[in-house]
Design a protein around this motif. Structure first.
Motif, PDB file in Angstrom:
ATOM      1  N   LEU A  93       0.855  -1.184   0.000  1.00  0.00           N
ATOM      2  CA  LEU A  93       0.000   0.000   0.000  1.00  0.00           C
ATOM      3  C   LEU A  93       0.892   1.235   0.000  1.00  0.00           C
ATOM      4  N   HIS A  94       0.408   2.299  -0.587  1.00  0.00           N
ATOM      5  CA  HIS A  94       1.177   3.538  -0.679  1.00  0.00           C
ATOM      6  C   HIS A  94       0.211   4.693  -0.892  1.00  0.00           C
ATOM      7  N   PHE A  95       0.732   5.916  -0.804  1.00  0.00           N
ATOM      8  CA  PHE A  95      -0.091   7.115  -0.966  1.00  0.00           C
ATOM      9  C   PHE A  95       0.395   7.949  -2.147  1.00  0.00           C
ATOM     10  N   HIS A  96      -0.503   8.794  -2.675  1.00  0.00           N
ATOM     11  CA  HIS A  96      -0.166   9.862  -3.618  1.00  0.00           C
ATOM     12  C   HIS A  96      -0.643  11.164  -2.995  1.00  0.00           C
ATOM     13  N   TRP A  97       0.089  12.272  -3.272  1.00  0.00           N
ATOM     14  CA  TRP A  97      -0.271  13.530  -2.663  1.00  0.00           C
ATOM     15  C   TRP A  97       0.152  14.668  -3.577  1.00  0.00           C
ATOM     16  N   SER A 105      -4.947  14.004  -4.768  1.00  0.00           N
ATOM     17  CA  SER A 105      -5.502  12.681  -5.082  1.00  0.00           C
ATOM     18  C   SER A 105      -5.305  12.438  -6.573  1.00  0.00           C
ATOM     19  N   GLU A 106      -5.385  11.187  -6.986  1.00  0.00           N
ATOM     20  CA  GLU A 106      -5.247  10.864  -8.418  1.00  0.00           C
ATOM     21  C   GLU A 106      -6.634  10.823  -9.045  1.00  0.00           C
ATOM     22  N   HIS A 107      -7.556  10.030  -8.465  1.00  0.00           N
ATOM     23  CA  HIS A 107      -8.940  10.100  -8.927  1.00  0.00           C
ATOM     24  C   HIS A 107      -9.574  11.385  -8.400  1.00  0.00           C
ATOM     25  N   LEU A 118      -4.861   6.956  -1.015  1.00  0.00           N
ATOM     26  CA  LEU A 118      -4.214   5.704  -0.600  1.00  0.00           C
ATOM     27  C   LEU A 118      -4.525   4.634  -1.643  1.00  0.00           C
ATOM     28  N   HIS A 119      -3.536   3.864  -2.036  1.00  0.00           N
ATOM     29  CA  HIS A 119      -3.739   2.712  -2.923  1.00  0.00           C
ATOM     30  C   HIS A 119      -3.338   1.439  -2.197  1.00  0.00           C
ATOM     31  N   VAL A 120      -4.297   0.526  -2.082  1.00  0.00           N
ATOM     32  CA  VAL A 120      -4.032  -0.780  -1.467  1.00  0.00           C
ATOM     33  C   VAL A 120      -4.044  -1.794  -2.614  1.00  0.00           C
ATOM     34  N   LEU A 177      -2.160   0.818 -13.892  1.00  0.00           N
ATOM     35  CA  LEU A 177      -1.286   1.404 -12.883  1.00  0.00           C
ATOM     36  C   LEU A 177      -1.213   2.890 -13.189  1.00  0.00           C
ATOM     37  N   THR A 178      -1.084   3.724 -12.163  1.00  0.00           N
ATOM     38  CA  THR A 178      -1.012   5.158 -12.433  1.00  0.00           C
ATOM     39  C   THR A 178       0.433   5.640 -12.448  1.00  0.00           C
ATOM     40  N   VAL A 179       1.337   4.663 -12.281  1.00  0.00           N
ATOM     41  CA  VAL A 179       2.749   5.028 -12.422  1.00  0.00           C
ATOM     42  C   VAL A 179       3.351   4.078 -13.450  1.00  0.00           C
TER      43      VAL A 179
HETATM   44 ZN   LIG Z   1      -0.681   4.389  -6.520  1.00  0.00          ZN
END
Ligand SMILES: [Zn+2]
Ligand SMILES: NS(=O)(=O)N=C1NCCCN1
Length: 240
Positions: A93-97, A105-107, A118-120, A177-179
């Motif tokens: 799990l990790h976060f984007h900011w 947030s990404e979405h 947060l992405h789990v 994936l967003t990365v």
């Molecule tokens: Zn992510």
């Protein structure tokens, strides 16, 4: 290792397509969720998850975020039901900011940007032998996205479900994936209710370094990819 991509002008989301052509694919993530355009799907089931407290092993700076890596050598922490067929094993799990509490947030939901996300991350351990193989398949991964809005919040243990909001209402769509490598292998499950994080906690995210040891310190001020074209996809809602 030096990363070929990042979130600055010279290596950020606008140029990822140069190294990762999938960036212009037909099921890229994140997306801008428009609640008026989602369709209620009565066949979607409630999410079902069971996380073993001993699964998380290490927390590390993975270059594009900080992540909590889990032992995924057996089916101890799994996500089932919801939009999924079969059982998906917890991987990390990790976060984007963002650079301020106003976005990150990404979405996004109805144009609303949240402070973080947060992405789990889980992989389909019934059909595939490991995460890397699953990540190449259209139904290989399942990632729970939890929106984070700025304010005070109590943080609890590393059991991911302790970070889930009270309501498990969700939207779901097929994405990526967003990365980089931006693999289009993700069944996204975005929870409708955000969780909260304090301004200090979000500032701590931004203090993470994206420079390697020995290089001049460079903070990872933001690691969110902007929403991508919906193309020929529908977003389904678990709730009315
Ligand atoms: Zn992510
Ligand atoms: N931001 S994301 O879509 O979750 N991307 C990920 N890439 C590497 C493995 C974990 N997740």
């Amino acid at each position: 290792a030096r990363q070929s991509w990042g979130y600055q002008d010279h290596n950020g989301p606008e140029v990822w397509h140069e190294l990762f052509p999938l960036a212009n694919g037909d099921r890229q993530s994140p997306i801008a969720i428009k609640s008026s355009e989602v369709k209620y799907d009565p066949f979607l089931r409630p999410l079902s998850f069971s996380y073993d407290l001993t699964s998380p092993k290490v927390i590390l700076n993975c270059g594009y975020a900080f992540s909590i890596e889990c032992d995924d050598t057996e089916d101890r922490s799994v996500l089932r039901a919801g939009p999924l067929k079969g059982s998906y094993r917890l991987r990390q799990l990790h976060f984007h900011w963002g650079p301020t509490d106003d976005y990150g947030s990404e979405h996004t939901v109805d144009g609303l940007e949240f402070a973080a996300e947060l992405h789990v991350v889980h992989w389909n351990s019934e059909k595939y032998p490991c995460f890397v193989d699953a990540a190449q398949q259209p139904d290989g991964l399942a990632i729970v996205g939890v929106l984070v809005k700025g304010s005070q919040v109590a943080f609890t243990n590393f059991d991911p479900s302790s970070l889930f909001p009270e309501s498990l209402d969700y939207w779901t769509y097929h994405g990526s994936l967003t990365v980089p490598p931006l693999l289009e292998s993700v069944i996204w499950i975005v929870l409708r209710q955000p969780i909260t994080a304090s301004s200090e906690q979000l500032a701590t995210f931004r203090s993470l370094l994206c420079s390697a040891k020995g290089e001049p310190a460079c903070c990872l001020l933001s690691n969110c990819r902007p929403p991508q074209p919906l193309r020929n996809r529908h977003v389904r809602a678990f709730f009315h």
